[in-house]
Motif scaffolding. Structure first.
Motif, PDB file in Angstrom:
ATOM      1  N   CYS A  47      -1.465  -8.632   9.395  1.00  0.00           N
ATOM      2  CA  CYS A  47      -2.324  -7.973   8.128  1.00  0.00           C
ATOM      3  C   CYS A  47      -2.351  -8.979   7.366  1.00  0.00           C
ATOM      4  N   VAL A  66       4.038  -3.236  -3.276  1.00  0.00           N
ATOM      5  CA  VAL A  66       4.304  -2.004  -2.819  1.00  0.00           C
ATOM      6  C   VAL A  66       5.268  -0.821  -2.724  1.00  0.00           C
ATOM      7  N   ILE A  75       5.093   3.657   4.619  1.00  0.00           N
ATOM      8  CA  ILE A  75       4.798   2.500   4.229  1.00  0.00           C
ATOM      9  C   ILE A  75       4.170   2.286   6.012  1.00  0.00           C
ATOM     10  N   LEU A  93       1.888  -2.573  17.160  1.00  0.00           N
ATOM     11  CA  LEU A  93       3.698  -3.316  17.108  1.00  0.00           C
ATOM     12  C   LEU A  93       4.039  -2.682  16.935  1.00  0.00           C
TER      13      LEU A  93
HETATM   14  C1  HEC Z   1      -8.589  -5.346   8.447  1.00  0.00           C
HETATM   15  C2  HEC Z   1      -8.168  -4.913   7.410  1.00  0.00           C
HETATM   16  C3  HEC Z   1      -7.116  -4.907   7.274  1.00  0.00           C
HETATM   17  C4  HEC Z   1      -5.611  -5.304   7.636  1.00  0.00           C
HETATM   18  C5  HEC Z   1      -6.013  -5.409   9.465  1.00  0.00           C
HETATM   19  C6  HEC Z   1      -4.513  -4.648   8.001  1.00  0.00           C
HETATM   20  N1  HEC Z   1      -4.702  -3.792   6.160  1.00  0.00           N
HETATM   21 FE1  HEC Z   1      -3.271  -2.683   5.275  1.00  0.00          FE
HETATM   22  N2  HEC Z   1      -5.357  -2.134   3.894  1.00  0.00           N
HETATM   23  C7  HEC Z   1      -6.097  -1.917   4.453  1.00  0.00           C
HETATM   24  C8  HEC Z   1      -7.621  -1.355   3.702  1.00  0.00           C
HETATM   25  C9  HEC Z   1      -8.776  -1.141   3.057  1.00  0.00           C
HETATM   26  C10 HEC Z   1      -6.179  -0.760   2.185  1.00  0.00           C
HETATM   27  C11 HEC Z   1      -6.359   0.227   0.938  1.00  0.00           C
HETATM   28  C12 HEC Z   1      -6.455   1.835   2.192  1.00  0.00           C
HETATM   29  C13 HEC Z   1      -7.029   3.433   0.893  1.00  0.00           C
HETATM   30  O1  HEC Z   1      -7.549   2.054   0.010  1.00  0.00           O
HETATM   31  O2  HEC Z   1      -6.389   3.488   1.206  1.00  0.00           O
HETATM   32  C14 HEC Z   1      -4.834  -1.044   3.037  1.00  0.00           C
HETATM   33  C15 HEC Z   1      -3.166  -0.420   2.384  1.00  0.00           C
HETATM   34  C16 HEC Z   1      -2.683  -0.810   2.624  1.00  0.00           C
HETATM   35  C17 HEC Z   1      -1.220  -0.545   2.589  1.00  0.00           C
HETATM   36  C18 HEC Z   1      -1.395   0.984   1.176  1.00  0.00           C
HETATM   37  C19 HEC Z   1      -0.824  -0.203   0.240  1.00  0.00           C
HETATM   38  C20 HEC Z   1      -0.885   0.586  -1.486  1.00  0.00           C
HETATM   39  O3  HEC Z   1      -0.597   0.127  -2.082  1.00  0.00           O
HETATM   40  O4  HEC Z   1      -1.105   2.131  -1.298  1.00  0.00           O
HETATM   41  C21 HEC Z   1      -0.304  -1.195   3.246  1.00  0.00           C
HETATM   42  C22 HEC Z   1       1.312  -1.118   3.085  1.00  0.00           C
HETATM   43  C23 HEC Z   1      -0.758  -1.816   3.853  1.00  0.00           C
HETATM   44  N3  HEC Z   1      -2.148  -1.527   3.879  1.00  0.00           N
HETATM   45  C24 HEC Z   1       0.414  -2.431   4.761  1.00  0.00           C
HETATM   46  C25 HEC Z   1      -0.527  -3.156   5.472  1.00  0.00           C
HETATM   47  C26 HEC Z   1       0.289  -3.776   6.894  1.00  0.00           C
HETATM   48  C27 HEC Z   1       1.982  -3.987   7.111  1.00  0.00           C
HETATM   49  C28 HEC Z   1      -0.315  -4.132   7.484  1.00  0.00           C
HETATM   50  C29 HEC Z   1       0.008  -5.414   8.541  1.00  0.00           C
HETATM   51  C30 HEC Z   1       0.519  -4.344   9.990  1.00  0.00           C
HETATM   52  C31 HEC Z   1      -1.972  -4.084   7.528  1.00  0.00           C
HETATM   53  N4  HEC Z   1      -1.931  -3.055   6.343  1.00  0.00           N
HETATM   54  C32 HEC Z   1      -3.237  -4.177   7.487  1.00  0.00           C
HETATM   55  C33 HEC Z   1      -6.504  -3.152   4.372  1.00  0.00           C
HETATM   56  C34 HEC Z   1      -5.754  -3.932   6.345  1.00  0.00           C
END
Ligand code: HEC
Length: 109
Positions: A47, A66, A75, A93
């Motif tokens: 992440c 969050v 989540i 995972l």
């Molecule tokens: C390639 C980039 C990327 C990776 C790697 C990634 N994320 Fe994200 N994540 C995002 C993006 C972009 C958003 C926003 C999406 C949207 O606007 O709906 C997001 C949104 C989220 C949210 C929601 C946040 C909210 O306030 O609504 C969570 C929780 C989250 N990610 C957790 C994780 C976790 C835990 C991991 C690892 C397992 C991870 N992400 C890996 C890009 C990534």
């Protein structure tokens, strides 16, 4: 001559027993580590590239608090399904890694 062969036999049995018990011990030690997933390590591996070393965000949003917005179940779903630029992690995972990660994040308020 026979005595010597007997000794060798005995020695190899002892060595076999020793190596078997050593093996058993190793497995016992390895198991808890494998089962108990460490959220911070999983986060680092999967992440951090998008959400930053301090969860401050980058390519993905800031998720430092969050837990205020999303429940643990939400989540978990988010991590499993991805969406909106975030990849899905359902396959990558293990269940216990997902659970550890979600429990940790849901507690951030
Ligand atoms: C390639 C980039 C990327 C990776 C790697 C990634 N994320 Fe994200 N994540 C995002 C993006 C972009 C958003 C926003 C999406 C949207 O606007 O709906 C997001 C949104 C989220 C949210 C929601 C946040 C909210 O306030 O609504 C969570 C929780 C989250 N990610 C957790 C994780 C976790 C835990 C991991 C690892 C397992 C991870 N992400 C890996 C890009 C990534």
């Amino acid at each position: 001559m026979e005595d010597k062969q007997m000794n060798y036999k005995l020695l190899s049995i002892i060595l076999l027993a020793l190596s078997l018990s050593a093996c058993g011990n190793k497995e016992q030690h390895a198991e808890p580590a494998a089962v108990k997933a460490d959220a911070a390590t999983v986060y680092k591996n999967f992440c951090i590239s998008c959400h930053g070393a301090n969860l401050q965000g980058g390519e993905g949003p800031n998720i430092q608090k969050v837990g205020e917005r999303l429940s643990e179940e939400e989540i978990i779903l988010r991590i499993q399904k991805g969406g909106g630029g975030m990849p899905p992690f359902q396959v990558a995972l293990k269940d216990e890694e997902l659970k550890a990660l979600a429990t940790w994040l849901a507690g951030l308020k």
